[in-house]
Design a protein around this motif. Sequence first.
Motif, PDB file in Angstrom:
ATOM      1  N   LEU A  71     100.958  59.344 177.689  1.00  0.00           N
ATOM      2  CA  LEU A  71     102.057  58.970 178.576  1.00  0.00           C
ATOM      3  C   LEU A  71     101.548  59.139 179.994  1.00  0.00           C
ATOM      4  CD1 LEU A  71     105.060  58.328 179.225  1.00  0.00           C
ATOM      5  CD2 LEU A  71     105.528  60.783 178.954  1.00  0.00           C
ATOM      6  N   PHE A  72     101.568  58.064 180.774  1.00  0.00           N
ATOM      7  CA  PHE A  72     101.061  58.073 182.135  1.00  0.00           C
ATOM      8  C   PHE A  72     102.194  57.899 183.127  1.00  0.00           C
ATOM      9  CE2 PHE A  72      97.762  56.020 179.540  1.00  0.00           C
ATOM     10  CZ  PHE A  72      96.635  56.767 179.863  1.00  0.00           C
ATOM     11  N   ALA A  88     110.047  64.555 176.607  1.00  0.00           N
ATOM     12  CA  ALA A  88     110.457  65.300 175.409  1.00  0.00           C
ATOM     13  C   ALA A  88     110.582  64.356 174.205  1.00  0.00           C
ATOM     14  CB  ALA A  88     111.777  66.025 175.661  1.00  0.00           C
ATOM     15  N   ALA A  89     111.040  63.131 174.436  1.00  0.00           N
ATOM     16  CA  ALA A  89     111.152  62.164 173.344  1.00  0.00           C
ATOM     17  C   ALA A  89     109.773  61.833 172.777  1.00  0.00           C
ATOM     18  CB  ALA A  89     111.847  60.891 173.826  1.00  0.00           C
ATOM     19  N   GLN A 138     115.968  61.363 184.068  1.00  0.00           N
ATOM     20  CA  GLN A 138     115.662  61.374 182.635  1.00  0.00           C
ATOM     21  C   GLN A 138     114.163  61.469 182.331  1.00  0.00           C
ATOM     22  OE1 GLN A 138     117.957  61.545 180.122  1.00  0.00           O
ATOM     23  NE2 GLN A 138     119.336  61.862 181.844  1.00  0.00           N
ATOM     24  N   GLU A 139     113.342  61.694 183.354  1.00  0.00           N
ATOM     25  CA  GLU A 139     111.894  61.736 183.155  1.00  0.00           C
ATOM     26  C   GLU A 139     111.497  62.816 182.141  1.00  0.00           C
ATOM     27  OE1 GLU A 139     113.428  61.837 186.116  1.00  0.00           O
ATOM     28  OE2 GLU A 139     112.811  59.973 187.123  1.00  0.00           O
ATOM     29  N   ALA A 190     105.265  64.946 167.357  1.00  0.00           N
ATOM     30  CA  ALA A 190     105.339  66.084 166.431  1.00  0.00           C
ATOM     31  C   ALA A 190     105.843  65.669 165.050  1.00  0.00           C
ATOM     32  CB  ALA A 190     106.254  67.166 167.009  1.00  0.00           C
ATOM     33  N   THR A 191     106.400  64.469 164.946  1.00  0.00           N
ATOM     34  CA  THR A 191     106.933  64.017 163.655  1.00  0.00           C
ATOM     35  C   THR A 191     106.161  62.773 163.209  1.00  0.00           C
ATOM     36  OG1 THR A 191     108.703  62.818 164.803  1.00  0.00           O
ATOM     37  CG2 THR A 191     109.194  65.061 164.070  1.00  0.00           C
ATOM     38  N   ALA A 192     106.785  61.630 163.246  1.00  0.00           N
ATOM     39  CA  ALA A 192     106.184  60.401 162.721  1.00  0.00           C
ATOM     40  C   ALA A 192     104.859  60.062 163.393  1.00  0.00           C
ATOM     41  CB  ALA A 192     107.161  59.234 162.882  1.00  0.00           C
TER      42      ALA A 192
END
Length: 170
Positions: free
Chosen positions: A47-48, A26-27, A20-21, A33-35
């Motif tokens: 993100l590291f 992507a999350a 799920q990396e 891109a939004t909030a």
Amino acid sequence: MNEGMRGHGMLIRLRPRPGQEAAVEAAFTRWHATAGRVLPGTRIHLLFDVVDEPGEARVLHLFESAAAYHRLAASDAHQEWSRSLAELLEGPPEVTEVAVRWNAATGARPKVSVSIDRDVHATVEDLVARLLARHPRTPAEDAYLDMLRSIAAEYERDFPTMAPEEGEPR
């Protein structure tokens, strides 16, 4: 360091489920891109991968103030996004509230680099190029062009390219 220049936010420890990396990345991309991009006071998001702990990651979200951070944490958009992120993880993320103690950039310039400003600056530069290409220009367009050039020069002086550009990890 001036309290208003410190930066305030969260450091998050998380462990994506195996396989799920990319979905976790992507999350974060979707959130930014939004909030994450439009909430007032947003500064930088990183993100590291943890080199010594394969499969583990850290996230740093910084805002211009504690109030901006708390607005984010309380927002419905962030709460919903956090719930969707949790589905991709082996366990709940470990969130630690942080405040910047020292920033190398503040010795040279008192403002914190702002990732969203790079997008705004690119828009101003695009407008300058479009006006430069327009022939003939009206006197009003010339005045507007001069104003935009002044704004762009001031921005470049106050915020040298230190924030990630589009397409680079934030």
